[in-house]
Write a protein that holds these residues in place. Sequence first.
Motif, PDB file in Angstrom:
ATOM      1  N   ARG A 140       3.509  -0.663   1.683  1.00 26.72           N
ATOM      2  CA  ARG A 140       4.394  -1.511   2.581  1.00 26.72           C
ATOM      3  C   ARG A 140       6.008  -0.873   1.380  1.00 26.72           C
ATOM      4  O   ARG A 140       5.886  -0.964   0.914  1.00 26.72           O
ATOM      5  N   ALA A 141       7.031  -0.745   2.358  1.00 19.21           N
ATOM      6  CA  ALA A 141       7.582   0.033   1.834  1.00 19.21           C
ATOM      7  C   ALA A 141       8.465  -0.502   1.037  1.00 19.21           C
ATOM      8  O   ALA A 141       9.340   0.104  -0.337  1.00 19.21           O
ATOM      9  N   HIS A 142       8.779  -1.744   1.375  1.00 22.00           N
ATOM     10  CA  HIS A 142       9.953  -2.629  -0.297  1.00 22.00           C
ATOM     11  C   HIS A 142       8.969  -3.574  -0.227  1.00 22.00           C
ATOM     12  O   HIS A 142       8.021  -4.409  -0.206  1.00 22.00           O
ATOM     13  N   LYS A 143       9.165  -3.715  -2.177  1.00 20.18           N
ATOM     14  CA  LYS A 143       8.925  -4.715  -2.797  1.00 20.18           C
ATOM     15  C   LYS A 143       8.263  -5.891  -2.220  1.00 20.18           C
ATOM     16  O   LYS A 143       7.519  -6.903  -2.045  1.00 20.18           O
ATOM     17  N   HIS A 144       9.584  -6.884  -0.774  1.00 21.55           N
ATOM     18  CA  HIS A 144       9.897  -7.908  -0.623  1.00 21.55           C
ATOM     19  C   HIS A 144       9.522  -8.187   0.612  1.00 21.55           C
ATOM     20  O   HIS A 144       9.903  -9.240   0.917  1.00 21.55           O
ATOM     21  N   LYS A 145       9.565  -6.989   1.390  1.00 25.66           N
ATOM     22  CA  LYS A 145       9.958  -7.731   2.678  1.00 25.66           C
ATOM     23  C   LYS A 145       8.771  -5.347   3.037  1.00 25.66           C
ATOM     24  O   LYS A 145       8.544  -4.831   2.843  1.00 25.66           O
ATOM     25  N   GLY A 146       8.777  -5.589   4.546  1.00 26.13           N
ATOM     26  CA  GLY A 146       8.440  -4.818   5.352  1.00 26.13           C
ATOM     27  C   GLY A 146       9.604  -3.543   5.909  1.00 26.13           C
ATOM     28  O   GLY A 146      10.606  -3.600   4.668  1.00 26.13           O
ATOM     29  N   PRO A 147       8.768  -2.802   6.485  1.00 24.56           N
ATOM     30  CA  PRO A 147       7.962  -2.111   7.789  1.00 24.56           C
ATOM     31  C   PRO A 147       6.840  -1.936   6.558  1.00 24.56           C
ATOM     32  O   PRO A 147       6.867  -1.643   5.506  1.00 24.56           O
ATOM     33  N   TYR A 148       5.829  -2.670   7.093  1.00 22.47           N
ATOM     34  CA  TYR A 148       4.449  -2.182   6.701  1.00 22.47           C
ATOM     35  C   TYR A 148       3.607  -0.846   7.399  1.00 22.47           C
ATOM     36  O   TYR A 148       4.193  -1.572   8.481  1.00 22.47           O
ATOM     37  N   LEU A 149       3.401  -0.396   7.570  1.00 18.69           N
ATOM     38  CA  LEU A 149       2.915   1.292   7.661  1.00 18.69           C
ATOM     39  C   LEU A 149       1.366   1.118   7.479  1.00 18.69           C
ATOM     40  O   LEU A 149       0.587   0.744   6.481  1.00 18.69           O
ATOM     41  N   TRP A 150       0.527   1.070   8.277  1.00 17.47           N
ATOM     42  CA  TRP A 150      -1.153   1.940   8.575  1.00 17.47           C
ATOM     43  C   TRP A 150      -0.850   2.884   9.263  1.00 17.47           C
ATOM     44  O   TRP A 150      -1.165   3.653   9.779  1.00 17.47           O
ATOM     45  N   CYS A 151      -2.362   4.096   8.493  1.00 16.90           N
ATOM     46  CA  CYS A 151      -2.832   5.241   9.230  1.00 16.90           C
ATOM     47  C   CYS A 151      -4.275   5.485   8.715  1.00 16.90           C
ATOM     48  O   CYS A 151      -5.084   4.853   7.912  1.00 16.90           O
ATOM     49  N   VAL A 152      -4.325   5.729   9.695  1.00 18.45           N
ATOM     50  CA  VAL A 152      -6.318   5.958  10.079  1.00 18.45           C
ATOM     51  C   VAL A 152      -6.249   7.464  10.551  1.00 18.45           C
ATOM     52  O   VAL A 152      -5.871   7.900  10.747  1.00 18.45           O
ATOM     53  N   LEU A 153      -7.148   7.763   9.155  1.00 16.01           N
ATOM     54  CA  LEU A 153      -8.100   9.129   9.458  1.00 16.01           C
ATOM     55  C   LEU A 153      -8.892   9.613   9.644  1.00 16.01           C
ATOM     56  O   LEU A 153      -9.974   8.482   9.204  1.00 16.01           O
ATOM     57  N   PHE A 154      -9.541  10.185  10.583  1.00 14.63           N
ATOM     58  CA  PHE A 154     -10.881  10.805  10.997  1.00 14.63           C
ATOM     59  C   PHE A 154     -11.412  11.698  10.645  1.00 14.63           C
ATOM     60  O   PHE A 154     -10.285  12.552  10.204  1.00 14.63           O
ATOM     61  N   SER A 155     -12.260  12.312   9.898  1.00 11.92           N
ATOM     62  CA  SER A 155     -12.876  13.591   9.775  1.00 11.92           C
ATOM     63  C   SER A 155     -14.222  13.057  10.893  1.00 11.92           C
ATOM     64  O   SER A 155     -15.107  12.816  10.510  1.00 11.92           O
TER      65      SER A 155
END
Length: 224
Positions: free
Chosen positions: A148-163
Motif C-alpha cells: 500500500r503506497a500510503h498509510k491511510h489510502k491507496g493505491p494498492y499494488l499486487w505483484c505475482v512472480l512465477f519461477s
Amino acid sequence: MLKTFVNLIVLCSLFLAAVVSSKHHGNPADDLVELINMNRTAHKLPELSNSPGLGCVALQCAEECQANCTSDNAINCHPSADDFTEIFAPNCGVELPTFGTISGHVVGCHHKDLTPSEAFSNVLFRDKKSFSLLGNRSHNEVGIGIFRAHKHKGPYLWCVLFSSSQTNTTFVLDDLGRGIKQIKGCYSGLSDACSRQNRNTDQASYVNICVMLFIIFFLSTSLR
C-alpha cells in the motif's frame, strides 16, 4: 447484571478468537496463492510451491512500481533484471547464489483495498494474456507481494512472480529462512508476513465493537 457482564466478555472473547485463528492470520498474499493453485488444479495443472523468498522479491517489485499506478487503476511497470538481483533480492535477504529463474510476472494496482478474490479477477488475471501466464506449465513456484503506497489510502499494488526453478532450492532467505524483516507490506510463504498497515482490519474492528458494548453496558447500568 453480573450474568450479562460475563456473557458480554465471553461473546467478545469468541469474536477475537475467531479472528486471530483465521486461516492465514490476515495475510491476503497467501490467500491469492491459494486462489492461483485452485485455478491450476481446476485445469489439471500441478500446484505451485509457495516461496517466501520469491514472495519477498515480489513485494519489493510492488513497492518499486507504486509511482506507476494511474488514476484509472492501470499500471505499466517493468523493473530490469538488475533491479531483481542487485536491489530486490538483497533487500529481502535472499541468498544471491540461490536466485532462480523468474518465468513470468504480473503487476496490478487499484486505488481501493480489494479482497483477494477481487484482486485475482479484477486486477491480476482479467485478460487472456495474464490468464495464459497463470496456466504456464513451466512454473514450479509462485510468490506474491502486496504493498500500500500510503498509510491511510491507496493505491494498492499486487505483484505475482512465477519461477521455473527447482522447488525449495532457490530464492532461499538467509538467517535460517527469516531473511530481512519487512517493515511495509505483505508477502506470501510465511505464516504471518503482513505489516500492520496491510493487515486485515477485522481484529481491530471487533476490538472496537467490544469496547463500544462495554461502554453501553456501563452507561446503561449507571443510569438505573
